[in-house]
Design a protein around this motif. Structure first.
Motif, mmCIF file in Angstrom:
data_model
loop_
_atom_site.group_PDB
_atom_site.id
_atom_site.type_symbol
_atom_site.label_atom_id
_atom_site.label_comp_id
_atom_site.label_asym_id
_atom_site.label_seq_id
_atom_site.Cartn_x
_atom_site.Cartn_y
_atom_site.Cartn_z
ATOM 1 N N CYS A 265 13.593 -5.212 -19.233
ATOM 2 C CA CYS A 265 13.812 -5.727 -20.676
ATOM 3 C C CYS A 265 15.487 -5.502 -20.956
ATOM 4 C CB CYS A 265 12.933 -5.219 -21.750
ATOM 5 S SG CYS A 265 11.195 -6.056 -21.705
ATOM 6 N N GLU B 258 17.743 -8.191 -19.489
ATOM 7 C CA GLU B 258 17.505 -9.481 -20.094
ATOM 8 C C GLU B 258 18.453 -9.082 -21.491
ATOM 9 O OE1 GLU B 258 13.238 -10.805 -18.718
ATOM 10 O OE2 GLU B 258 13.362 -9.674 -20.633
ATOM 11 N N ARG C 27 17.583 -16.053 -22.024
ATOM 12 C CA ARG C 27 17.127 -16.637 -23.367
ATOM 13 C C ARG C 27 17.108 -15.556 -24.345
ATOM 14 N NH1 ARG C 27 11.989 -17.857 -25.071
ATOM 15 N NH2 ARG C 27 10.512 -16.770 -23.865
ATOM 16 N N ARG C 28 16.940 -14.151 -23.914
ATOM 17 C CA ARG C 28 16.791 -13.016 -24.806
ATOM 18 C C ARG C 28 17.841 -12.318 -24.860
ATOM 19 N NH1 ARG C 28 11.453 -13.320 -22.566
ATOM 20 N NH2 ARG C 28 9.741 -13.658 -24.388
ATOM 21 N N TYR D 296 18.578 -9.991 -27.991
ATOM 22 C CA TYR D 296 17.527 -9.973 -29.157
ATOM 23 C C TYR D 296 16.837 -8.837 -29.280
ATOM 24 C CZ TYR D 296 13.370 -11.719 -31.416
ATOM 25 O OH TYR D 296 12.424 -11.801 -32.333
ATOM 26 N N THR E 32 12.703 -7.758 -27.919
ATOM 27 C CA THR E 32 12.330 -7.870 -26.548
ATOM 28 C C THR E 32 11.537 -6.899 -26.318
ATOM 29 O OG1 THR E 32 14.363 -9.106 -26.358
ATOM 30 C CG2 THR E 32 13.462 -8.261 -24.221
ATOM 31 N N CYS F 169 7.164 -18.803 -24.913
ATOM 32 C CA CYS F 169 6.713 -17.446 -24.942
ATOM 33 C C CYS F 169 5.010 -17.301 -25.003
ATOM 34 C CB CYS F 169 6.817 -16.667 -26.581
ATOM 35 S SG CYS F 169 8.654 -16.121 -26.619
ATOM 36 N N ASN G 209 5.068 -9.953 -27.748
ATOM 37 C CA ASN G 209 5.968 -11.052 -27.274
ATOM 38 C C ASN G 209 6.588 -11.674 -28.127
ATOM 39 O OD1 ASN G 209 7.055 -12.234 -25.063
ATOM 40 N ND2 ASN G 209 5.482 -13.748 -24.953
ATOM 41 N N CYS H 53 10.703 -14.076 -29.088
ATOM 42 C CA CYS H 53 12.140 -14.452 -28.687
ATOM 43 C C CYS H 53 12.765 -14.929 -29.874
ATOM 44 C CB CYS H 53 12.052 -15.569 -27.739
ATOM 45 S SG CYS H 53 11.562 -17.161 -28.235
#
Length: 794
Positions: free
Chosen positions: A114, A117, A124-125, A128, A131, A164, A181, A183
């Motif tokens: 994670c 990412e 796309r995350r 963020y 996450t 998601c 979960n 985003c």
């Protein structure tokens, strides 16, 4: 026979929900060509697999060996059935009927995948702050009911976007049934607020983030909110940051003036602040980092770890005044990772509360309670179901030891050898935790804290009702400390009588089982080591209500859950002023000196604790001790530490529990091997039969002080004397197992040297690992003692 088609039914209990266990079973069954199903329910995970017997046997053999990293199997039961012709293997919807025994997982620090990412501009995350996947993220702090499914969490308000949702429904995706979960398109977001007087309000409307809350106005949202928080921290402001289990109060750890403001506002005069560092490289600039400590910091629990401070550590001296250790943690959520990377310097990250109050979890409550502390707020709109502080650990005697059990560990249970009746234990007054037994599991709550305020009592009640609701438990009894004035004892008495708005049981009034404080310490240590038989418990702390109505605290008990015998203790002395002496080590030292020399001590102005008292105070204290008026008897080892610290002029007054004892530990020269005399002798009163006599020890300290011996050597000789006293009593009693419990065994020097000496004497030494040695562990002991009582007197 091996090609016969059969069905295998498997029931698993343990930490098997929210860790990717069902997709693991799905993949294993698919690899072996088996049909059937797997589902969660309120008790654990149930599986039916069908196929050739040889493949089913391989399935059963591999299942416990290859489980996901965060999963733990406590019991696995399997039975053979006739085949029914399942066409494929599927993951079925959870069921919620039956007894609630499934484990609630603690919150898990951000996993490596994670984090990659979050830091990848192509993902796309990217950046963020919420996450997560099945290997990490919030669990306990978002759960509202069992089983652990999204509708039973605070994430139910966030409807997943199609991408998601596809991840969530794909058994081959690591976000399959990752309940939090989300985003940037569909999940929680951030907002930053500063004082209205210091800004011009701006920002679009948002249902969760009004333009202003109290005297604070909204400045920015999303990515901009994170940048504003970093800017405020760089400018020396105090920022209240909503995290996983509540708020942190954050400030630049290099900024002495900003930390001084935080201490004044919280208020918290001397107690060390915890730090958060960006990564292990930054930790190494602050502390000496051994491999065991590094593994703790970087592990999924991500606790605060007490580490030896580097002399050149780039932090302000008032982070941890007069302390050779720093309490450091790494970022454990994406939000913390992003914020610390934005700053690139360590921050103070202390609990978002006023002293003696529980941590704030709701932003509106935080804006109210922290308005006079924080200059700004970084908040988010993911609700927190319950408060959970950061856990605190130290590497001691070669193993990690918990000093505060909370995030990352609570509410995982302690397993016992046999099923227990449902019992609620309400702990003590300081460092409170509660416990609940369900079958073979004793669930310990997160750290609640000292029950000194109405807010703390409210948090205590919420945790109790939260546990009872979560596990749908109806206690058959309530265990509590013997002290009649503890808030937890008074609450237990009211609850047992049915005198509460929310009844504990339909069977009120409930039996109350009082448990002696030090007996609970001993049995908590035995319980976490799964030891049934008796042991010698060396239970040393500051205060515990004794069977004779005096204040115990330097105890040697032989016993187990069924009972104990007090075989020895520290020689009792008087505490002039009672609780007032706990905050004034000079009073304790004066009392000990008076018992040595009587009224002569009033004139001993060469001694620091005597000088610290005005002449009139000395006279009043002497009369109190002589007459036994407002001067209760105690055998407290914690108070003996305080007295010696005062004699060495380390502390004459304290502002937090254990401050004087810590100063004494830190002052001790580890190279000193001599020990003061600390003999045991027969007790004139007869109970206990023997006492460790502190008088020769004190006389030797006075002699060294007047000879000008360095206080570092005196402090070490004092510690060595206590250790020799322990081994002397252990040999005299002859019990093969020795359990060390109580707040005094947070002292690393004392514990490590005592454990080594006692082992050298041929004894087995039990030291706390899963629960703290301080009062944060006694609720575990209370449960085991109450269960033993009910076994004998059903």
């Amino acid at each position: 026979m091996s090609d016969e088609i059969r069905r295998l039914r498997v029931e698993i209990q343990g930490a098997v929900q929210g860790v990717g266990f069902r997709p693991y079973i799905y993949r294993l069954a698919a690899e072996l060509g088996l049909a059937g199903w797997v589902l969660n329910d309120s008790r654990g995970v149930f599986i039916e697999v069908e196929g050739p017997v040889s493949r089913l046997e391989r399935f059963l053999e591999r299942l416990p060996r290859e489980i996901p990293p965060r999963a733990r199997i406590y019991s696995l039961q399997a039975g053979w059935l006739d085949a029914v012709g399942y066409p494929r293997f599927e993951i079925r919807h959870s069921e919620s009927e039956g007894e609630k025994t499934a484990l609630v997982l603690p919150d898990i620090a951000t996993c490596a995948r994670c984090l990659v990412e979050i830091l990848d501009p192509k993902d796309r995350r990217y950046r963020y702050p919420f996450t997560n996947c099945t290997d990490c993220g919030p669990r306990f702090t978002i759960l509202e009911a069992l089983p652990y499914d999204r509708p039973n969490t605070t994430m139910r308000r966030f409807r997943m976007c199609p991408t998601c949702q596809a991840e969530y429904e794909n058994p081959l995706d690591r976000r399959f049934h990752a309940q939090p979960n989300a985003c940037p398109e569909c999940g929680p977001t951030l907002a930053f607020y500063a004082r209205v007087s210091a800004l011009e309000e701006r920002g679009e409307d948002h249902p969760d983030f009004p333009q202003s809350i109290g005297e604070f106005g909204r400045v920015a949202m999303g990515e901009a909110a994170l940048r504003e928080a970093a800017r405020a921290l760089r400018a020396g402001q105090i920022v209240a940051v909503k995290g996983l289990g509540g708020f942190h109060l954050m400030v630049d750890a290099r900024n002495e003036a900003a930390i001084a403001r935080l201490r004044a506002r919280k208020p918290r005069r001397d107690k060390p602040f915890a730090l958060m560092a960006k990564d292990l490289a930054q930790v190494r600039t602050l502390c000496e980092l051994a491999p065991e400590a590094e593994a703790l910091l970087a592990g999924p629990e991500a606790p605060i770890v007490l580490l030896p401070r580097r002399a050149d550590a780039p932090v302000a001296p008032n982070v941890a005044p007069d302390n050779p250790y720093l309490g450091v943690m790494l970022p454990y959520t994406p939000l913390h990772h992003l914020l610390l990377r934005e700053l690139d310097f360590p921050v103070v990250a202390t609990s978002g509360n006023l002293t003696d109050e529980p941590i704030c979890t709701d932003e509106r409550e935080a804006f109210q309670r922290l308005a006079r502390v924080a200059d700004a707020f970084l908040i988010h709109n993911r609700p927190i179901a319950r408060h959970v502080d950061d856990s605190v650990m130290i590497v001691m005697d070669g193993e990690p030891r918990l000093l505060r059990r909370a995030r990352g560990f609570a509410p995982l249970p302690i397993l016992v050898n046999r099923p227990l009746p449902p019992i609620l234990a309400v702990g003590g007054h300081l460092k409170n935790t509660i416990a609940l037994s369900v079958g073979r599991q004793i669930f310990l709550s997160q750290h609640i804290g000292d029950l000194d305020t109405a807010e703390a009592l409210g948090a205590f009640e919420r945790v109790i009702f939260d546990f009872l609701r979560l596990y749908e438990a109806e206690p058959v009894a309530i265990a509590h400390d013997m002290h009649p004035d503890y808030i937890s004892t008074i609450w237990a008495q009211r609850a047992a009588a049915g005198d509460l708005p929310q009844p504990l049981s339909s069977r009120a009034p409930l039996p109350l089982i009082p448990v002696q404080h030090h007996h609970a310490h001993l049995v908590a240590c035995l319980a976490e080591h799964n030891v049934e038989g008796p042991a010698l418990g060396i239970t040393w702390d500051g205060t515990g209500y004794g069977l004779d109505g005096t204040i115990w605290g330097g105890e040697f008990l032989v016993g187990d859950a069924y009972g104990f015998h007090r075989v020895a203790s520290l020689r009792p002395f008087r505490l002039p002023g009672g609780d007032a002496a706990i905050h004034a080590p000079c009073r304790v030292a004066f009392a000990l000196l008076w018992e040595l020399a009587g009224d002569m001590v009033i004139e001993w102005e060469d001694l620091a604790p005597v000088r610290a008292l005005r002449p009139i105070e000395r006279q009043v204290l002497a009369r109190m001790i002589a007459r036994g008026v407002n001067a209760p008897l105690t055998s407290s080892m914690g108070r003996l530490f305080d007295a010696v610290a005062a004699l060495l002029d380390l502390r004459q007054e304290i502002t937090f529990e254990g401050q004087a004892a810590m100063a004494l530990e830190f002052a001790a020269d580890p190279s000193e091997t001599r020990a003061y005399p600390f003999p045991f002798c027969e007790n004139p009163s007869g109970e206990p039969a023997q006492v460790l006599d502190w008088r020769p020890l004190l006389e030797a300290i006075l002699k060294d002080l007047r000879r000008g011996v360095e206080r570092e050597r005196i402090a070490a000789r004092f510690h060595n004397a206590l250790i020799e006293g322990m081994i002397t009593i252990a040999r005299e009693i002859g019990e093969g197992r020795v359990a060390l419990s109580g707040g005094c065994f947070q002292n690393r020097l004392l514990t490590e040297r005592a454990a080594r000496r006692i082992r050298e004497g041929g004894f087995t030494v039990l030291i706390h690992r899963q629960v703290p040695p301080n009062d944060g562990g006694i609720s575990l002991g209370q449960i085991r003692i109450a269960a033993a009582y009910l076994e004998r007197f059903p």
